[in-house]
Design an enzyme around this catalytic site. Structure first.
Site, PDB file in Angstrom:
ATOM      1  CG  ASP A 128      -2.051  -1.017   1.078  1.00  0.00           C
ATOM      2  OD1 ASP A 128      -2.360  -1.420  -0.056  1.00  0.00           O
ATOM      3  OD2 ASP A 128      -2.620  -1.421   2.115  1.00  0.00           O
ATOM      4  CD  GLU A 235      -9.600   2.685   6.798  1.00  0.00           C
ATOM      5  OE1 GLU A 235      -9.375   3.048   5.631  1.00  0.00           O
ATOM      6  OE2 GLU A 235     -10.613   3.033   7.422  1.00  0.00           O
ATOM      7  CB  CYS A 236      -5.829   0.938   1.208  1.00  0.00           C
ATOM      8  SG  CYS A 236      -6.272   2.668   0.914  1.00  0.00           S
ATOM      9  N   GLY A 237      -4.491   2.507   3.948  1.00  0.00           N
ATOM     10  CA  GLY A 237      -3.441   3.431   4.362  1.00  0.00           C
ATOM     11  C   GLY A 237      -3.641   4.848   3.887  1.00  0.00           C
ATOM     12  CG  LEU A 238      -4.833   5.743  -0.209  1.00  0.00           C
ATOM     13  CD1 LEU A 238      -5.829   5.789  -1.361  1.00  0.00           C
ATOM     14  CD2 LEU A 238      -3.552   6.469  -0.587  1.00  0.00           C
TER      15      LEU A 238
END
Length: 255
Positions: A128, A235-238
């Site tokens: 990610d 969550e993807c981190g964005l």
């Protein structure tokens, strides 16, 4: 043309407690109008062209038509997503800005392997960071963003339950116009404006990202986000607060 770069000092000072109380009386369109009036050319929208992406894209483009829309293309999206993105871009006349990692998919796999097959949170986080977080940070910097519109909803993940209409997110503000919306609200909006779901919706997907890390929802899933990242993370981190190092990279002239 030189990049429109702003420093954290350029952010307008906001009383977030007062503003969030004020915005709680507004609908989604009103929140977008407030954001446009407050942040002007510093306002951007992000999209993944996911299952319900048409909602935010239509909402924002109908209120502020020229808003820059950031799409982080990981290079691993399903063909249907690319065609869906093209359809919505043309139909809604989106001011689309596409960003990708400088590390190509082939090069990343050669150097680090197929990270999504390693079945660890650390491997997914590394994936990610390379394919999503770094391109997004670069996009926000190059576009001179001071505020980021995002279609997050409080019922999607445990982290999102604690969000407000407007919050400070490192070096910019995050604005969440549909934070309180339910799945029914999404359906009613799509129906009202005759907007499409992502094609994978008819295959049982409730959330879709990269082809290797998304699957249809099953009877054993307790939450729609269980269908992403093999259930190892939500969550993807964005949209999570970045580490100190990642925050510093937003200011780096090397990006």
């Amino acid at each position: 043309m030189p990049l429109l770069e702003r420093s954290p000092l350029d952010l307008p000072p906001l009383n977030l407690d007062s503003i969030n109380e004020h915005l709680s009386q507004h609908n989604a369109q009103g929140i977008v109008q407030w954001a446009a009036a407050t942040f002007g050319e510093g306002l951007v929208l992000s999209t993944s062209f996911g299952i319900q992406a048409a909602v935010m894209l239509h909402l924002v483009s109908s209120v502020v038509p020229k808003t820059p829309i950031i799409w982080v293309d990981t290079g691993y999206l399903p063909p249907e997503t690319y065609r869906f993105a093209e359809e919505l871009t043309q139909r809604l006349r989106l001011n689309l800005k596409v960003y990708q990692s400088p590390l190509s998919p082939a090069r990343m796999e050669a150097l680090e392997g197929r990270l999504w097959e390693q079945d660890t949170v650390e491997a997914f986080n590394r994936y990610d960071q390379v394919r999503k977080v770094e391109p997004m940070q670069r996009a926000l910097k190059e576009l001179g963003a001071t505020a980021w519109l995002a279609g997050l909803r409080s019922n999607q993940t445990s982290y999102r339950q604690g969000l407000r209409w407007v919050d400070r997110h490192n070096h910019l503000y995050k604005v969440h116009p549909i934070l309180a919306w339910s799945a029914k609200d999404i359906y009613l909006y799509l129906s009202k404006y005759d907007l499409p779901y992502h094609p994978f919706f008819d295959q049982g997907y409730t959330s879709v990202g990269d082809w290797h890390s998304s699957r249809p929802m099953t009877s054993g899933d307790t939450h729609e986000r269980d269908t992403r990242f093999k259930g190892l993370k939500q969550e993807c981190g964005l949209h999570l607060p970045q580490t100190e190092g990642e925050s510093q990279s937003l200011d780096s002239s090397s990006l």
